[in-house]
Write a protein that holds these residues in place. Structure first.
Motif, PDB file in Angstrom:
ATOM      1  N   TRP A 104      41.042  80.326 114.498  1.00 22.69           N
ATOM      2  CA  TRP A 104      40.803  79.874 115.916  1.00 22.69           C
ATOM      3  C   TRP A 104      39.501  80.456 116.475  1.00 22.69           C
ATOM      4  N   PHE A 105      39.194  81.600 115.958  1.00 25.13           N
ATOM      5  CA  PHE A 105      38.066  82.051 116.426  1.00 25.13           C
ATOM      6  C   PHE A 105      36.342  81.056 115.557  1.00 25.13           C
ATOM      7  N   VAL A 106      36.525  80.859 114.071  1.00 25.28           N
ATOM      8  CA  VAL A 106      35.921  80.035 114.186  1.00 25.28           C
ATOM      9  C   VAL A 106      35.496  78.988 114.136  1.00 25.28           C
ATOM     10  N   GLU A 107      36.315  78.498 114.694  1.00 28.35           N
ATOM     11  CA  GLU A 107      36.694  76.594 115.258  1.00 28.35           C
ATOM     12  C   GLU A 107      35.821  77.332 116.875  1.00 28.35           C
ATOM     13  N   ARG A 108      35.877  78.013 117.383  1.00 22.26           N
ATOM     14  CA  ARG A 108      35.456  77.940 119.327  1.00 22.26           C
ATOM     15  C   ARG A 108      33.820  78.109 118.260  1.00 22.26           C
ATOM     16  N   LEU A 109      34.346  79.720 118.209  1.00 23.77           N
ATOM     17  CA  LEU A 109      32.733  80.052 117.933  1.00 23.77           C
ATOM     18  C   LEU A 109      31.585  79.429 117.459  1.00 23.77           C
ATOM     19  N   SER A 110      31.552  78.554 116.840  1.00 25.01           N
ATOM     20  CA  SER A 110      30.943  77.802 115.703  1.00 25.01           C
ATOM     21  C   SER A 110      30.649  76.842 116.899  1.00 25.01           C
ATOM     22  N   MET A 111      31.482  76.362 118.099  1.00 22.49           N
ATOM     23  CA  MET A 111      31.173  75.185 118.958  1.00 22.49           C
ATOM     24  C   MET A 111      30.107  75.632 120.054  1.00 22.49           C
ATOM     25  N   THR A 112      30.113  76.656 120.520  1.00 15.77           N
ATOM     26  CA  THR A 112      29.184  77.145 120.962  1.00 15.77           C
ATOM     27  C   THR A 112      27.913  77.764 121.102  1.00 15.77           C
ATOM     28  N   ALA A 135      53.466  88.616 107.318  1.00 11.49           N
ATOM     29  CA  ALA A 135      53.092  88.262 108.619  1.00 11.49           C
ATOM     30  C   ALA A 135      51.225  88.963 109.330  1.00 11.49           C
ATOM     31  N   LEU A 136      51.762  90.118 108.462  1.00 12.80           N
ATOM     32  CA  LEU A 136      49.829  89.961 109.512  1.00 12.80           C
ATOM     33  C   LEU A 136      49.132  88.586 108.967  1.00 12.80           C
ATOM     34  N   GLU A 137      49.250  88.741 107.629  1.00 12.55           N
ATOM     35  CA  GLU A 137      48.635  87.773 106.864  1.00 12.55           C
ATOM     36  C   GLU A 137      48.195  86.676 107.296  1.00 12.55           C
ATOM     37  N   ARG A 138      49.862  85.930 107.873  1.00 11.14           N
ATOM     38  CA  ARG A 138      49.218  85.109 108.319  1.00 11.14           C
ATOM     39  C   ARG A 138      49.282  84.906 109.764  1.00 11.14           C
ATOM     40  N   VAL A 139      49.033  85.976 110.848  1.00 12.31           N
ATOM     41  CA  VAL A 139      48.009  86.417 111.955  1.00 12.31           C
ATOM     42  C   VAL A 139      46.717  86.495 111.692  1.00 12.31           C
ATOM     43  N   ALA A 140      45.931  86.937 110.877  1.00 14.68           N
ATOM     44  CA  ALA A 140      44.272  87.333 110.736  1.00 14.68           C
ATOM     45  C   ALA A 140      44.484  85.769 109.943  1.00 14.68           C
ATOM     46  N   GLU A 141      44.626  85.147 109.602  1.00 10.68           N
ATOM     47  CA  GLU A 141      44.788  83.055 109.690  1.00 10.68           C
ATOM     48  C   GLU A 141      44.553  82.248 110.900  1.00 10.68           C
ATOM     49  N   LEU A 142      45.543  82.500 111.268  1.00 10.52           N
ATOM     50  CA  LEU A 142      46.134  82.619 112.440  1.00 10.52           C
ATOM     51  C   LEU A 142      44.594  82.180 113.498  1.00 10.52           C
ATOM     52  N   ALA A 143      44.494  83.411 113.671  1.00 12.42           N
ATOM     53  CA  ALA A 143      43.037  83.776 114.383  1.00 12.42           C
ATOM     54  C   ALA A 143      41.656  83.639 113.310  1.00 12.42           C
ATOM     55  N   ARG A 144      41.174  83.756 112.609  1.00  5.47           N
ATOM     56  CA  ARG A 144      40.159  83.356 111.951  1.00  5.47           C
ATOM     57  C   ARG A 144      40.106  81.480 112.304  1.00  5.47           C
TER      58      ARG A 144
END
Length: 452
Positions: free
Chosen positions: A428-436, A417-426
């Protein structure tokens, strides 16, 4: 064998190590006398010097006995035999660990302003003590190095009780002890001079080894990677944090922990490590001081927590090489409410938010003002919180998604479960932070490069 002092002991150990190890070596001294010995080794073999802050957990009212040790990064070693012998209760053990944690924080914050962490990943790490450290303390230091990615862990001791050497060997790949003795008293007698080593002494040795100024703002002029303890001013409080920034970061994510948790949260540290490997810097932050942690009113004071998160965001803006990187927030439980409220503050200009098992309802009317892309992650078995997040999904007008992790409860303790949370967060952040992310000066065609 007789040593004149720790300096003499370090030089004799260096002579042994010089013929045994070369290449990418880091010498790590246990806080206190271990650093005095390690300094001589590091200078002799031309290796970086690192310090690990470890506290021995002493039995209440029987300080001659130890039931374990705690390291700076939260690595804990417990001697269950001693716990049974002393008939320690969980409450007594927890109190000793809290006291040790506060002592570690005081020392590590001071020392990390002088010497940022030396990366250990893939390197040979030589853990050094002066002979007075307990087996538990040295084992915690070894495990700490292993957790930070050490390829090979060596314990180097000028002198130590034989029983300690035997016990520590189980956590090391190699163990060197020049003069095994029968007891701690005999080990101490092996030195003609065995003076106390203070934090100030350790700081001076770190400065000499690094050959640079002790200016606390050194990282404002130094490019990443960084891995260090930091102190952040927030109004009338000084907040403790752990800043980890990989080489060529694409952004920084600040963590707002839930009630009763801190920057030492194993769950959030796991997520942070996944983000670091993806090129995202992290700031694990205590939004309350040690004196405030027991005040339940402050634990649920979302306005206070969000103000401090805003202050930490402003502090990051002054760190030279990373000052223009996009910022993200990762909030857990009540910390998610603080993260969302801080994201609604126009001063933060947050690029992305992730909420893990969050309480967006505690954000109040500010929830509708959040404009940063937001991912709400909730466990499928966390029914009450899931209902609150579904309501938040309808109330928010920004780019917002709700992802349910099937079968997971509030703490995501279930396998995977926590591994899935980490994957989702990673993702989300990589895509959005890279855009800005602003373009680098050396990028061609104005494009940025992301390193993984």
């Amino acid at each position: 064998m007789q040593f004149e002092d720790r300096r003499d002991a370090g030089r004799r150990l260096a002579a042994r190590l010089r013929t045994r190890y070369d290449g990418d070596v880091v010498v790590v001294g246990l806080h206190g006398g271990g650093v005095a010995v390690a300094y001589e080794i590091a200078c002799d073999i031309g290796a970086p010097l690192e310090v690990v802050v470890v506290r021995t957990l002493r039995v209440p009212h029987q300080p001659v006995h130890a039931f374990g040790a705690l390291s700076e990064d939260g690595t804990t070693v417990i001697d269950n035999r001693e716990v049974t012998r002393a008939r320690l209760t969980r409450h007594e053990m927890a109190q000793v660990q809290r006291d040790a944690r506060h002592e570690i924080d005081r020392s590590s914050v001071f020392l990390r302003q002088i010497q940022p962490r030396v990366p250990l990943g893939g390197r040979t790490v030589v853990v050094v003590a002066d002979g007075s450290a307990t087996a538990a303390a040295m084992r915690a230091a070894c495990r700490d190095a292993r957790a930070r990615g050490a390829r090979w862990v060596v314990v180097a001791l000028p002198v130590a009780p034989r029983s300690v050497v035997a016990e520590v060997s189980g956590d090391a790949d190699d163990t060197i002890c020049l003069a095994p003795t029968s007891s701690y008293a005999a080990a101490a007698r092996s030195y003609r001079r065995f003076d106390q080593v203070s934090d100030a002494d350790v700081a001076e040795l770190l400065r000499r080894a690094a050959g640079r100024s002790s200016n606390p703002a050194h990282f404002a002029q130094t490019p990443p990677p960084w891995d260090e303890m930091v102190r952040i001013p927030a109004g009338d409080a000084m907040l403790n944090g752990h800043l980890a920034v990989p080489e060529h970061p694409i952004g920084i994510v600040l963590f707002a922990h839930g009630s009763g948790s801190s920057r030492h949260s194993a769950r959030n540290r796991f997520v942070a490590e996944v983000l670091n490997r993806a090129g995202v810097g992290t700031l694990l932050l205590d939004l309350l001081t040690p004196d405030e942690e027991g005040d339940r009113a402050r634990v649920f004071d979302i306005a206070l927590l969000s103000r401090r998160l805003v202050a930490a965001t402003s502090w990051l803006a002054g760190l030279g090489p990373i000052s223009e990187l996009p910022i993200g927030y990762f909030g857990a439980s009540t910390g998610a409410a603080a993260a969302l409220r801080a994201a609604a503050d126009l001063r933060t200009q947050v690029a992305a938010v992730v909420s893990r098992g969050g309480r967006p309802d505690l954000t109040g009317s500010r929830l509708a003002e959040v404009v940063a892309p937001t991912l709400l992650i909730v466990g499928g078995a966390d029914s009450a919180v899931l209902a609150l997040n579904r309501e938040a999904l309808q109330a928010m007008s920004c780019d917002v998604e709700l992802t349910v992790v099937p079968g997971a409860t509030h703490l995501f303790a279930e396998p995977g479960a926590l591994e899935r949370v980490a994957e989702l967060a990673r993702d989300w952040f990589v895509e959005r932070l890279s855009m800005t992310m602003p373009a680098r000066p050396d990028d061609s065609n104005g494009e940025h490069r992301t390193r993984f």
